[in-house]
Write an enzyme that holds these catalytic residues in place. Sequence first.
Site, PDB file in Angstrom:
ATOM      1  N   LYS A  20       0.613  -0.807  -0.031  1.00 25.49           N
ATOM      2  CA  LYS A  20      -0.034   0.045   0.049  1.00 25.49           C
ATOM      3  C   LYS A  20       0.921   0.944   0.364  1.00 25.49           C
ATOM      4  CE  LYS A  20      -1.770   2.928   2.023  1.00 25.49           C
ATOM      5  NZ  LYS A  20      -1.898   4.606   1.757  1.00 25.49           N
ATOM      6  N   SER A  77       3.542   7.235  11.183  1.00 27.00           N
ATOM      7  CA  SER A  77       3.860   8.146  12.340  1.00 27.00           C
ATOM      8  C   SER A  77       3.915   7.325  13.562  1.00 27.00           C
ATOM      9  CB  SER A  77       3.074   9.236  12.073  1.00 27.00           C
ATOM     10  OG  SER A  77       1.584   8.832  12.522  1.00 27.00           O
ATOM     11  N   THR A  78       4.453   7.462  14.435  1.00 28.14           N
ATOM     12  CA  THR A  78       4.472   6.571  15.527  1.00 28.14           C
ATOM     13  C   THR A  78       2.426   7.028  15.540  1.00 28.14           C
ATOM     14  OG1 THR A  78       5.680   7.154  17.057  1.00 28.14           O
ATOM     15  CG2 THR A  78       4.503   6.767  18.061  1.00 28.14           C
ATOM     16  N   GLY A 106       1.639   4.296  14.280  1.00 31.24           N
ATOM     17  CA  GLY A 106       1.454   2.859  13.952  1.00 31.24           C
ATOM     18  C   GLY A 106       0.723   1.975  15.181  1.00 31.24           C
ATOM     19  N   GLU A 162       7.977  15.146  16.699  1.00 32.68           N
ATOM     20  CA  GLU A 162       8.269  15.335  15.325  1.00 32.68           C
ATOM     21  C   GLU A 162       7.261  16.148  14.443  1.00 32.68           C
ATOM     22  OE1 GLU A 162      10.138  11.503  12.732  1.00 32.68           O
ATOM     23  OE2 GLU A 162       7.990  11.946  13.365  1.00 32.68           O
TER      24      GLU A 162
END
Length: 499
Positions: free
Chosen positions: A195, A249-250, A253, A401
């Site tokens: 993807k 990105s966290t 995630g 971030e």
Amino acid sequence: MIPAFDGHDILPETRAFLAQSHRLLIDGAWVDGSDVLTTRDPATGLPLCEVAIGGADEIDRAVAAARRAFDGPWSRLTAAERTALLHRFARAIEANGGLLAELDILDNGMPRFIAELTVANAVEMVDYYAGAILRIEGTTTAPPRHVSAEGEALTYTLREPVGVAGLIVPWNVPFSTFLLKAAPALAAGCTIVVKPSEETPLSALLMGQLLLDSGFPPGVVNIVNGYGAAAGARLAEHPDVDKISFTGSTATGRRIVQAATGNLKKVSLELGGKSAVVVLADADLDRAIPGVAMATFFLQGQNCMAGTRIFAADAIHDRLVEGLAAFARGLTLGHGLDPATTQGPIISDAQAAKVMGYIDAGRAAGASLVTGGVRLDRPGNFIPPTIFTDATPDMSIVREEIFGPVMTVQRLTTDDLDAIARLANDSPFGLSGSVWTTSLSAAHKLATRIRSGHVSINTHGAVGTNIPFGGYGQSGWGREFGREGIDAYLETKAVTARL
């Protein structure tokens, strides 16, 4: 009509590719999706082409095709045959290197020198994992006591592919990250459903065609463009996907981990970063200034290992900041097709607005703006390199971030290495980092104290095909590159036979 790109020409192959119909690759065939999206050149804001996208239904079809291929023709190929296919794919990448570079320049905005570097690295990576196939091997060991007590026995281990792997690719280095996941997965014997990011689908589509042309059986590689909330979410939760590898990105995630609990699929995550860069008083500033600057500003700061938290010894703080500001002002912002460009645009208008929000928050919190800090009044999403001093650990520009060209510099008032390490480690992230010093002792002591998956000395971001890369803490799970990269797609089976 394909637009001009700030007056820069493109290869005939690139122009022809953009003019094609762009569909989804499922079970060895290019098929229509459920909708289309327009991908744009971030340096001009102009449309490039329309691309088909899919959702849950298309993911279901792609996973079913990957399962059939895994259980069928792909599993019957020998290791030598898989090796030959990957080497053939590497040669196809070489032959189409200029086209692949230009697609990422146009889709992502990266400068040409970065795009060309990623092509060279990609060829090396595919060849590396092609060679690794013949080194996938198990072990023999002593059989269990109760079995060997009854007579002769043999115990050995096998390394087997995990199965169907879902690969979710980000927009910041799309071509490179596609291969960083696909090459070891295919080498291990997995089949894949990819993807790509909806922001940068083009190089993935070309690689799908190159994989077909290289002779990979139908269903081994499937590519479904789409949005994360539909295609990505379905791939993460799919009960017939055995492994997810995600870069992004966290926050996303975490959602992938939650979605993966349904069948407890294996998950690899390469997530956010806020890497510390420590410049000690004895650092060679002629080397450190350009190295530290590019640690932040490489790829417009849109890279997970960007060194955006600079800790500078008091004795050299002012000289370092002056040098960094001069270097930043000397960078050339422009279209990635221009060989003179050293910094391109931010990927999208939305991301540029997010970066500017952090810059405004830094000003409001009391940080001192040294250079940059504005969005250029011109077509495209251009923000010049931005440097803040007088930053404190509680500021959002220090803690979060940003994924843009924003650097914070904090003054070190101590030379105690343990204290410096505590400052560097004051972050939920731990992906990369660097130490700049002429002291061999101090360099290695700090490298062991910094809680990060990757630390460089007198350079930053020294990643390579053979070097494992991944993070501590909220920077992710697992490692990519190197031997660890292929291990992520293998299971270990123990077999004991009474003879």
